[in-house]
Design a protein around this motif. Sequence first.
Motif, PDB file in Angstrom:
ATOM      1  N   UNK A  34       0.831  -1.215   0.000  1.00 16.06           N
ATOM      2  CA  UNK A  34       0.000   0.000   0.000  1.00 16.06           C
ATOM      3  C   UNK A  34       0.859   1.256   0.000  1.00 16.06           C
ATOM      4  N   UNK A  35       1.968   1.254   0.768  1.00 15.91           N
ATOM      5  CA  UNK A  35       2.870   2.406   0.772  1.00 15.91           C
ATOM      6  C   UNK A  35       3.407   2.650  -0.639  1.00 15.91           C
ATOM      7  N   UNK A  36       3.789   1.592  -1.326  1.00 11.29           N
ATOM      8  CA  UNK A  36       4.288   1.721  -2.698  1.00 11.29           C
ATOM      9  C   UNK A  36       3.224   2.312  -3.616  1.00 11.29           C
ATOM     10  N   UNK A  37       1.981   1.869  -3.450  1.00 20.98           N
ATOM     11  CA  UNK A  37       0.877   2.403  -4.260  1.00 20.98           C
ATOM     12  C   UNK A  37       0.670   3.891  -3.994  1.00 20.98           C
ATOM     13  N   UNK A  38       0.702   4.284  -2.721  1.00 16.79           N
ATOM     14  CA  UNK A  38       0.529   5.699  -2.378  1.00 16.79           C
ATOM     15  C   UNK A  38       1.655   6.545  -2.953  1.00 16.79           C
ATOM     16  N   UNK A  39       2.887   6.068  -2.836  1.00 13.47           N
ATOM     17  CA  UNK A  39       4.029   6.804  -3.380  1.00 13.47           C
ATOM     18  C   UNK A  39       3.919   6.943  -4.895  1.00 13.47           C
ATOM     19  N   UNK A  40       3.521   5.873  -5.581  1.00  9.56           N
ATOM     20  CA  UNK A  40       3.371   5.898  -7.035  1.00  9.56           C
ATOM     21  C   UNK A  40       2.271   6.861  -7.473  1.00  9.56           C
ATOM     22  N   UNK A  41       1.261   7.052  -6.626  1.00 12.85           N
ATOM     23  CA  UNK A  41       0.148   7.956  -6.949  1.00 12.85           C
ATOM     24  C   UNK A  41       0.483   9.412  -6.642  1.00 12.85           C
ATOM     25  N   UNK A  42       1.671   9.669  -6.082  1.00 14.05           N
ATOM     26  CA  UNK A  42       2.078  11.041  -5.789  1.00 14.05           C
ATOM     27  C   UNK A  42       1.687  11.532  -4.409  1.00 14.05           C
TER      28      UNK A  42
END
Length: 61
Positions: A34-42
């Motif tokens: 989830x952290x990776x997804x949030x980072x990828x979304x900006x």
Amino acid sequence: MAITMQSYSFTWTDPDGTRRVSAVAYDRISANRRRSELEAAGARDIDEVPVKPGELPAVKA
């Protein structure tokens, strides 16, 4: 031997400046994803918060 699972939730700021908070808790592997997804979304100001069963973090003003 008792096995205890630690759960994690998140608070973050969307790219448009809106503060958000997770509506679910994650295990370690899912929290990393989830952290990776949030980072990828900006998202920015991502805070991982350890939570207990039935508990979720509050949105910071």
